[in-house]
Design an enzyme around this catalytic site. Structure first.
Site, PDB file in Angstrom:
ATOM      1  N   TYR A 173      18.228  -0.857 -20.010  1.00  0.00           N
ATOM      2  CA  TYR A 173      17.735  -1.455 -21.424  1.00  0.00           C
ATOM      3  C   TYR A 173      18.233  -0.570 -22.565  1.00  0.00           C
ATOM      4  O   TYR A 173      18.649  -1.225 -23.488  1.00  0.00           O
ATOM      5  CB  TYR A 173      16.002  -1.683 -21.269  1.00  0.00           C
ATOM      6  CG  TYR A 173      15.684  -2.422 -22.465  1.00  0.00           C
ATOM      7  CD1 TYR A 173      15.627  -3.861 -22.201  1.00  0.00           C
ATOM      8  CD2 TYR A 173      15.019  -1.910 -23.685  1.00  0.00           C
ATOM      9  CE1 TYR A 173      15.021  -4.629 -23.195  1.00  0.00           C
ATOM     10  CE2 TYR A 173      14.688  -2.824 -24.766  1.00  0.00           C
ATOM     11  CZ  TYR A 173      14.413  -4.210 -24.477  1.00  0.00           C
ATOM     12  OH  TYR A 173      13.961  -4.851 -25.496  1.00  0.00           O
TER      13      TYR A 173
ATOM     14  N   TYR B   8       7.422  -9.050 -23.447  1.00  0.00           N
ATOM     15  CA  TYR B   8       8.306  -9.959 -22.523  1.00  0.00           C
ATOM     16  C   TYR B   8       7.208 -10.534 -21.489  1.00  0.00           C
ATOM     17  O   TYR B   8       6.645  -9.910 -20.795  1.00  0.00           O
ATOM     18  CB  TYR B   8       9.328  -9.408 -21.960  1.00  0.00           C
ATOM     19  CG  TYR B   8      10.627  -8.873 -22.653  1.00  0.00           C
ATOM     20  CD1 TYR B   8      10.384  -7.751 -23.154  1.00  0.00           C
ATOM     21  CD2 TYR B   8      11.624  -9.731 -22.818  1.00  0.00           C
ATOM     22  CE1 TYR B   8      11.615  -7.005 -23.941  1.00  0.00           C
ATOM     23  CE2 TYR B   8      12.700  -9.283 -23.272  1.00  0.00           C
ATOM     24  CZ  TYR B   8      12.612  -8.034 -24.171  1.00  0.00           C
ATOM     25  OH  TYR B   8      13.812  -7.538 -24.745  1.00  0.00           O
TER      26      TYR B   8
ATOM     27  N   HIS C  34      11.927   2.564 -31.145  1.00  0.00           N
ATOM     28  CA  HIS C  34      10.948   2.369 -30.271  1.00  0.00           C
ATOM     29  C   HIS C  34      10.836   2.938 -28.891  1.00  0.00           C
ATOM     30  O   HIS C  34      11.957   3.007 -28.388  1.00  0.00           O
ATOM     31  CB  HIS C  34      11.099   0.677 -29.808  1.00  0.00           C
ATOM     32  CG  HIS C  34      10.326  -0.225 -30.855  1.00  0.00           C
ATOM     33  ND1 HIS C  34      10.085  -1.538 -30.432  1.00  0.00           N
ATOM     34  CD2 HIS C  34      10.269  -0.173 -32.146  1.00  0.00           C
ATOM     35  CE1 HIS C  34       9.518  -2.150 -31.575  1.00  0.00           C
ATOM     36  NE2 HIS C  34       9.812  -0.916 -32.752  1.00  0.00           N
TER      37      HIS C  34
ATOM     38  N   PRO D 195      19.729 -13.676 -23.960  1.00  0.00           N
ATOM     39  CA  PRO D 195      19.198 -12.673 -24.561  1.00  0.00           C
ATOM     40  C   PRO D 195      18.207 -11.676 -24.086  1.00  0.00           C
ATOM     41  O   PRO D 195      17.744 -10.682 -24.505  1.00  0.00           O
ATOM     42  CB  PRO D 195      18.885 -13.288 -25.820  1.00  0.00           C
ATOM     43  CG  PRO D 195      18.596 -14.841 -25.431  1.00  0.00           C
ATOM     44  CD  PRO D 195      19.442 -14.992 -24.356  1.00  0.00           C
TER      45      PRO D 195
ATOM     46  N   LYS E 191      21.273  -7.575 -25.110  1.00  0.00           N
ATOM     47  CA  LYS E 191      22.576  -6.561 -24.836  1.00  0.00           C
ATOM     48  C   LYS E 191      23.654  -7.198 -25.408  1.00  0.00           C
ATOM     49  O   LYS E 191      24.465  -6.343 -25.657  1.00  0.00           O
ATOM     50  CB  LYS E 191      22.886  -6.817 -23.242  1.00  0.00           C
ATOM     51  CG  LYS E 191      21.908  -5.964 -22.377  1.00  0.00           C
ATOM     52  CD  LYS E 191      22.499  -4.562 -22.222  1.00  0.00           C
ATOM     53  CE  LYS E 191      21.299  -3.620 -21.983  1.00  0.00           C
ATOM     54  NZ  LYS E 191      20.414  -3.220 -23.264  1.00  0.00           N
TER      55      LYS E 191
HETATM   56  P1  RFL Z   1      29.695 -13.227 -33.458  1.00  0.00           P
HETATM   57  O1  RFL Z   1      28.440 -12.625 -34.308  1.00  0.00           O
HETATM   58  O2  RFL Z   1      29.329 -14.767 -33.175  1.00  0.00           O
HETATM   59  O3  RFL Z   1      30.816 -13.281 -34.873  1.00  0.00           O
HETATM   60  C1  RFL Z   1      31.807 -13.904 -34.525  1.00  0.00           C
HETATM   61  C2  RFL Z   1      32.410 -14.206 -35.996  1.00  0.00           C
HETATM   62  O4  RFL Z   1      33.635 -14.862 -35.957  1.00  0.00           O
HETATM   63  C3  RFL Z   1      33.611 -16.030 -36.852  1.00  0.00           C
HETATM   64  N1  RFL Z   1      34.712 -17.024 -36.324  1.00  0.00           N
HETATM   65  C4  RFL Z   1      36.024 -17.016 -36.697  1.00  0.00           C
HETATM   66  N2  RFL Z   1      36.698 -16.440 -37.594  1.00  0.00           N
HETATM   67  C5  RFL Z   1      38.134 -16.996 -37.849  1.00  0.00           C
HETATM   68  N3  RFL Z   1      38.572 -17.946 -37.455  1.00  0.00           N
HETATM   69  C6  RFL Z   1      37.830 -18.604 -36.253  1.00  0.00           C
HETATM   70  N4  RFL Z   1      38.370 -19.617 -35.532  1.00  0.00           N
HETATM   71  C7  RFL Z   1      36.635 -18.258 -36.030  1.00  0.00           C
HETATM   72  N5  RFL Z   1      35.680 -18.736 -35.015  1.00  0.00           N
HETATM   73  C8  RFL Z   1      34.434 -17.922 -35.270  1.00  0.00           C
HETATM   74  C9  RFL Z   1      32.268 -16.454 -37.006  1.00  0.00           C
HETATM   75  O5  RFL Z   1      32.129 -17.076 -38.044  1.00  0.00           O
HETATM   76  C10 RFL Z   1      31.595 -15.075 -36.831  1.00  0.00           C
HETATM   77  O6  RFL Z   1      31.334 -14.581 -38.139  1.00  0.00           O
HETATM   78  O7  RFL Z   1      30.257 -12.542 -32.456  1.00  0.00           O
HETATM   79  P2  RFL Z   1      30.305 -10.826 -32.346  1.00  0.00           P
HETATM   80  O8  RFL Z   1      30.803 -10.106 -33.480  1.00  0.00           O
HETATM   81  O9  RFL Z   1      31.112 -10.643 -31.011  1.00  0.00           O
HETATM   82  O10 RFL Z   1      28.798 -10.394 -32.147  1.00  0.00           O
HETATM   83  C11 RFL Z   1      28.070 -10.743 -30.899  1.00  0.00           C
HETATM   84  C12 RFL Z   1      26.459 -11.018 -31.488  1.00  0.00           C
HETATM   85  O11 RFL Z   1      26.479 -11.665 -32.665  1.00  0.00           O
HETATM   86  C13 RFL Z   1      25.730 -11.597 -30.388  1.00  0.00           C
HETATM   87  O12 RFL Z   1      26.122 -10.991 -29.178  1.00  0.00           O
HETATM   88  C14 RFL Z   1      24.144 -11.161 -30.439  1.00  0.00           C
HETATM   89  O13 RFL Z   1      23.779 -11.998 -31.620  1.00  0.00           O
HETATM   90  C15 RFL Z   1      23.304 -11.673 -29.308  1.00  0.00           C
HETATM   91  N6  RFL Z   1      21.917 -11.242 -29.155  1.00  0.00           N
HETATM   92  C16 RFL Z   1      21.629 -10.085 -29.101  1.00  0.00           C
HETATM   93  N7  RFL Z   1      22.097  -8.987 -29.024  1.00  0.00           N
HETATM   94  C17 RFL Z   1      21.685  -7.864 -28.811  1.00  0.00           C
HETATM   95  O14 RFL Z   1      22.360  -6.865 -28.460  1.00  0.00           O
HETATM   96  N8  RFL Z   1      20.054  -7.522 -29.018  1.00  0.00           N
HETATM   97  C18 RFL Z   1      19.334  -8.711 -29.287  1.00  0.00           C
HETATM   98  O15 RFL Z   1      18.295  -8.423 -29.352  1.00  0.00           O
HETATM   99  C19 RFL Z   1      19.842 -10.021 -29.455  1.00  0.00           C
HETATM  100  N9  RFL Z   1      19.156 -11.195 -29.620  1.00  0.00           N
HETATM  101  C20 RFL Z   1      21.010 -12.351 -29.526  1.00  0.00           C
HETATM  102  C21 RFL Z   1      19.744 -12.323 -29.722  1.00  0.00           C
HETATM  103  C22 RFL Z   1      21.824 -13.623 -29.908  1.00  0.00           C
HETATM  104  C23 RFL Z   1      20.819 -14.885 -29.936  1.00  0.00           C
HETATM  105  N10 RFL Z   1      21.738 -16.138 -30.269  1.00  0.00           N
HETATM  106  C24 RFL Z   1      21.058 -17.095 -31.415  1.00  0.00           C
HETATM  107  C25 RFL Z   1      22.677 -16.424 -29.654  1.00  0.00           C
HETATM  108  C26 RFL Z   1      18.833 -13.366 -30.042  1.00  0.00           C
HETATM  109  C27 RFL Z   1      19.448 -14.667 -30.143  1.00  0.00           C
HETATM  110  C28 RFL Z   1      18.427 -15.749 -30.209  1.00  0.00           C
HETATM  111  C1  PHB Z   2      14.756 -10.272 -31.001  1.00  0.00           C
HETATM  112  O1  PHB Z   2      13.983  -9.720 -31.666  1.00  0.00           O
HETATM  113  O2  PHB Z   2      15.391 -11.173 -31.676  1.00  0.00           O
HETATM  114  C2  PHB Z   2      15.025  -9.868 -29.728  1.00  0.00           C
HETATM  115  C3  PHB Z   2      14.394  -8.655 -29.049  1.00  0.00           C
HETATM  116  C4  PHB Z   2      14.472  -8.715 -27.622  1.00  0.00           C
HETATM  117  C5  PHB Z   2      15.447  -9.417 -27.037  1.00  0.00           C
HETATM  118  C6  PHB Z   2      15.926 -10.518 -27.375  1.00  0.00           C
HETATM  119  C7  PHB Z   2      15.692 -10.745 -29.169  1.00  0.00           C
HETATM  120  O3  PHB Z   2      15.507  -9.335 -25.618  1.00  0.00           O
END
Ligand code: RFL
Ligand code: PHB
Length: 389
Positions: free
Chosen positions: A384, A200, A72, A292, A296
């Protein structure tokens, strides 16, 4: 069992760290609470910075990402009257890659056996011991028996609700937190996106985001009050609301379809300092959360793991512990700038329950400033695509 680094959690942070250490010949074991299928069923991030895609390339695990991910050049901010385009490629020379967290996680998981990366799934009662000593260890129950892993270091990559952060000594650590009075209701559907780049939107009725995973799969979000229930949002109501908030320019291009997934996520900013205590280091969501809005979260997990893997490599290969001592400072310098950016975009784009007419005018003035000043667009663009490591 004995290993050099015990990694708690097999999300993106733990898996990336494990692969980076294996590439240097360092022994590590991942201990994950859930099954592999469960980890892959969580729909989360979609937008990857060059920092993250470069790490996948360095590992030689970027073939599917390059073939299936979308590059993108920019994204858009809708202020009710116009689409303000942030031209990332022209302003920074860099692009974002749209590739689901699920896909990235799958690539890392599937490459684990061939790279000698051991992952123990469905580990219950994971407990960290003696993290302040030179001989920390982890106990857990898996395959019906209690197990123990002795390690030189423990990496806490177990997300926001994990056990690693609570194992840090409370007297020498400090959490910083901001809770926002709303969440994001997200829908994933197999319909073509309404636009080739993300939009957005700041709307009177609240924030909305039009995003995607591919040319045939869309991801949309709307801001909702925290007490809202999923049952209040049948698909048709959600599509109607998206059409209103994204505005008359965008609405005709929205294709509706049944939800593959629908969920509400609360928004929070959180940083835990420092990110190391003795032989325990935190990385990713275990140490910090961003709302989100700036995309980041996953990217910060990748940059933490970049710093942490190079510090552990210096320790094991050159007997140099300076980088371990400096890990928290280096990681937090980047974390706080991403926190600031994610907070800024969140404040700019959402409606707050007690927003005054003054606050609203300030938001509109800032949006107009962004629309008319390349300097403002540049500041957004460079954050970004991700600040340099
Ligand atoms: P995770 O992905 O939560 O993984 C942690 C893992 O640890 C396990 N765990 C355990 N294992 C052993 N013993 C325990 N006691 C444990 N407790 C937990 C869990 O089962 C899991 O498998 O953390 P990690 O690896 O630090 O990764 C972080 C990312 O997942 C998170 O920051 C992103 O998903 C955030 N996020 C976004 N980030 C971006 O860079 N770009 C995006 O577009 C973006 N969009 C988003 C997002 C997060 C969202 N939600 C739902 C929070 C959009 C959404 C809606
Ligand atoms: C997504 O596609 O899930 C998404 C994209 C951009 C954001 C957050 C989530 O800032």
């Amino acid at each position: 069992m004995k290993t050099q680094v015990a990694i708690i959690g097999a999300g993106p942070a733990g898996l990336l760290l494990g692969h980076l250490l294996r590439a240097e010949g360092i022994h590590c074991i991942l201990i994950e609470r859930q099954s592999g299928e469960y980890v892959l069923s969580r729909i989360r991030a979609g937008f990857l910075e060059p920092v993250t895609t470069d790490l996948m390339a360095r590992l030689g695990l970027d073939a599917r990402m390059k073939a299936q991910g979308q590059l993108h050049d920019g994204f858009n901010i809708a202020d009710g009257e116009r689409l303000i385009r942030i031209d990332l490629a022209a302003l920074t020379g860099r692009r974002m890659t749209v590739y689901g967290q699920t896909e990235l996680t799958r690539d890392l998981m599937e490459a684990a056996p061939e790279r000698g990366l051991e992952i123990i799934y469905e580990a219950a009662d994971v407990t960290l011991h003696d993290v302040a000593s030179d001989a920390p260890f982890v106990t857990f129950t898996a395959e019906g028996r209690e197990q123990r892993i002795d390690a030189a270091f423990i990496a806490g990559c177990d997300g926001f609700h994990g056990v690693a952060r609570p194992s840090m000594p409370a007297s020498r650590t400090q959490p910083f937190e901001k809770i926002y009075p709303f969440g994001w209701l997200g829908i994933l559907a197999d319909v073509p996106p309404c636009n080739h780049e993300a939009i957005y939107a700041n709307h009177e009725r609240g924030f909305a985001l039009a995003s995607m995973r591919s040319a045939t799969r869309s991801r949309y979000y709307i801001q909702v009050p925290l007490d809202e229930a999923l049952e209040d949002w049948p698909d048709e109501r959600l599509w109607d609301e998206l059409a209103i908030r994204l505005g008359p320019q965008v609405a005709p291009h929205i294709t509706r379809g049944p939800a593959l997934e629908k969920s509400i996520a609360p928004l929070r900013s959180f940083v835990f300092e420092p990110m190391r205590a003795g032989r325990l280091m935190l990385a990713g969501d275990a140490a910090h959360i961003v709302p989100p809005t700036g995309a980041k979260g996953l990217n910060l997990a990748a940059s933490d793991v970049f710093y942490l893997s190079s510090a552990l490599t210096a320790y094991f290969k050159a007997n140099d512990s300076d980088a371990i001592a400096d890990y928290s400072r280096r990681a937090l310098a980047r974390v706080w700038k991403a926190e600031r950016f994610s907070w800024q975009l969140t404040m700019l784009l959402h409606r707050f329950p007690n927003t005054s007419a003054f606050d609203r005018r300030i938001q509109m003035a800032e949006l107009d400033y962004i629309a008319t000043s390349e300097t403002m667009r540049m500041a957004i663009a460079e954050n970004y695509v991700g600040l340099p490591l």
